[in-house]
Design an enzyme around this catalytic site. Structure first.
Site, PDB file in Angstrom:
ATOM      1  N   HIS A  17       0.840  -1.211   0.000  1.00 30.67           N
ATOM      2  CA  HIS A  17       0.000   0.000   0.000  1.00 30.67           C
ATOM      3  C   HIS A  17       0.874   1.260   0.000  1.00 30.67           C
ATOM      4  CE1 HIS A  17      -2.859  -2.750   2.409  1.00 30.67           C
ATOM      5  NE2 HIS A  17      -3.535  -2.490   1.307  1.00 30.67           N
ATOM      6  N   LYS A  41     -16.419  -6.446   9.515  1.00 32.34           N
ATOM      7  CA  LYS A  41     -15.227  -7.176   9.048  1.00 32.34           C
ATOM      8  C   LYS A  41     -14.357  -7.632  10.225  1.00 32.34           C
ATOM      9  CE  LYS A  41     -13.807  -6.220   4.313  1.00 32.34           C
ATOM     10  NZ  LYS A  41     -12.735  -5.650   3.499  1.00 32.34           N
ATOM     11  N   ARG A  90      -2.607  -6.560  -7.562  1.00 28.88           N
ATOM     12  CA  ARG A  90      -1.409  -7.363  -7.317  1.00 28.88           C
ATOM     13  C   ARG A  90      -1.261  -8.479  -8.342  1.00 28.88           C
ATOM     14  NH1 ARG A  90      -3.258  -8.375  -1.331  1.00 28.88           N
ATOM     15  NH2 ARG A  90      -5.081  -8.561  -2.648  1.00 28.88           N
ATOM     16  N   SER A 128      -2.744  -7.835   3.677  1.00 26.79           N
ATOM     17  CA  SER A 128      -2.918  -7.547   5.109  1.00 26.79           C
ATOM     18  C   SER A 128      -3.330  -8.814   5.844  1.00 26.79           C
ATOM     19  CB  SER A 128      -3.991  -6.477   5.302  1.00 26.79           C
ATOM     20  OG  SER A 128      -3.637  -5.314   4.628  1.00 26.79           O
TER      21      SER A 128
HETATM   22  O1  PNS Z   1      -9.014  -2.973   1.054  1.00 19.82           O
HETATM   23  P1  PNS Z   1     -10.323  -3.529   0.584  1.00 19.82           P
HETATM   24  O2  PNS Z   1     -11.037  -4.198   1.749  1.00 19.82           O
HETATM   25  O3  PNS Z   1     -10.186  -4.435  -0.596  1.00 19.82           O
HETATM   26  O4  PNS Z   1     -11.225  -2.261   0.150  1.00 19.82           O
HETATM   27  C1  PNS Z   1     -12.543  -2.437  -0.313  1.00 19.82           C
HETATM   28  C2  PNS Z   1     -13.293  -1.097  -0.479  1.00 19.82           C
HETATM   29  C3  PNS Z   1     -13.219  -0.261   0.778  1.00 19.82           C
HETATM   30  C4  PNS Z   1     -12.679  -0.317  -1.609  1.00 19.82           C
HETATM   31  C5  PNS Z   1     -14.771  -1.480  -0.833  1.00 19.82           C
HETATM   32  O5  PNS Z   1     -15.247  -2.403   0.086  1.00 19.82           O
HETATM   33  C6  PNS Z   1     -15.697  -0.269  -0.878  1.00 19.82           C
HETATM   34  O6  PNS Z   1     -15.580   0.582  -1.733  1.00 19.82           O
HETATM   35  N1  PNS Z   1     -16.639  -0.199   0.088  1.00 19.82           N
HETATM   36  C7  PNS Z   1     -17.561   0.900   0.217  1.00 19.82           C
HETATM   37  C8  PNS Z   1     -18.988   0.490  -0.123  1.00 19.82           C
HETATM   38  C9  PNS Z   1     -19.258   0.589  -1.612  1.00 19.82           C
HETATM   39  O7  PNS Z   1     -19.122   1.635  -2.221  1.00 19.82           O
HETATM   40  N2  PNS Z   1     -19.630  -0.557  -2.189  1.00 19.82           N
HETATM   41  C10 PNS Z   1     -19.911  -0.671  -3.604  1.00 19.82           C
HETATM   42  C11 PNS Z   1     -18.660  -0.924  -4.394  1.00 19.82           C
HETATM   43  S1  PNS Z   1     -19.014  -1.279  -6.065  1.00 19.82           S
END
Ligand code: PNS
Length: 163
Positions: A17, A41, A90, A128
């Site tokens: 990151h 989570k 990745r 992570s």
């Molecule tokens: O690090 P991560 O857990 O892969 O991040 C995921 C994240 C935060 C980018 C995703 O879960 C997100 O955007 N959540 C917010 C809710 C949302 O907008 N959902 C619709 C996505 S299409």
């Protein structure tokens, strides 16, 4: 290049990151790291702890900001006036999920672009989730996580506080 939003769980932030953030900060005027507030989570670190650690790592970078959000990502991007979402890619295994998310976000808000960046090869296998598992089982990865994270993980799992 305006303002970019770099969203994620960052539980905890890894060198993968950090690498993406450092490179994005050279391209965009401002990069805002936004931590998803998602208690379901069952995170290892609270949002406040994660924000504090990321701020510590980037304390010398004046165009990197740290915040948290709940709700839809595109709504948060609009709220902070970011026109770009950055996501790290990745390996092929990330692609399906990222592709779905980028297209869905674009459907919701066509004016916001998702840009993918690849981490350096040495961080391409890093996550992570694996970092947490390794520390929990007694290992450590000081080359793959920032020092502040290494310290926090040792403290979390073994109660070792180093000065
Ligand atoms: O690090 P991560 O857990 O892969 O991040 C995921 C994240 C935060 C980018 C995703 O879960 C997100 O955007 N959540 C917010 C809710 C949302 O907008 N959902 C619709 C996505 S299409």
């Amino acid at each position: 290049m305006g303002k970019a939003l770099y969203p994620g769980s960052f539980d905890p932030i890894t060198n993968g990151h950090v690498d993406i953030l450092e490179r994005a900060a050279k391209i965009f005027d401002i990069v805002e790291v936004a931590i998803l507030e998602n208690p379901s989570k069952d995170p290892l670190f609270t949002v406040e702890e994660r924000a504090e650690m990321i701020s510590e790592i980037f304390k010398g970078a004046d165009n990197v900001r740290v915040s948290s959000f709940s709700g839809l990502l595109v709504d948060y991007a609009k709220k902070i006036r970011a026109n770009v979402i950055i996501r790290g890619l990745r390996a092929i295994s990330d692609f399906e999920y990222e592709f779905q998310m980028a297209l869905m976000n674009s459907k919701l808000s066509p004016e916001i672009e998702t840009i993918f960046m690849m981490p350096r090869i040495e961080y391409s296998f890093l996550s992570s989730k694996l970092v947490k598992e390794i520390y929990q089982l007694g290992g450590n990865l000081p080359d793959l996580v920032p020092q502040v994270i290494d310290r926090a993980l040792r403290e979390k799992f073994y109660g070792i506080r180093e000065s």
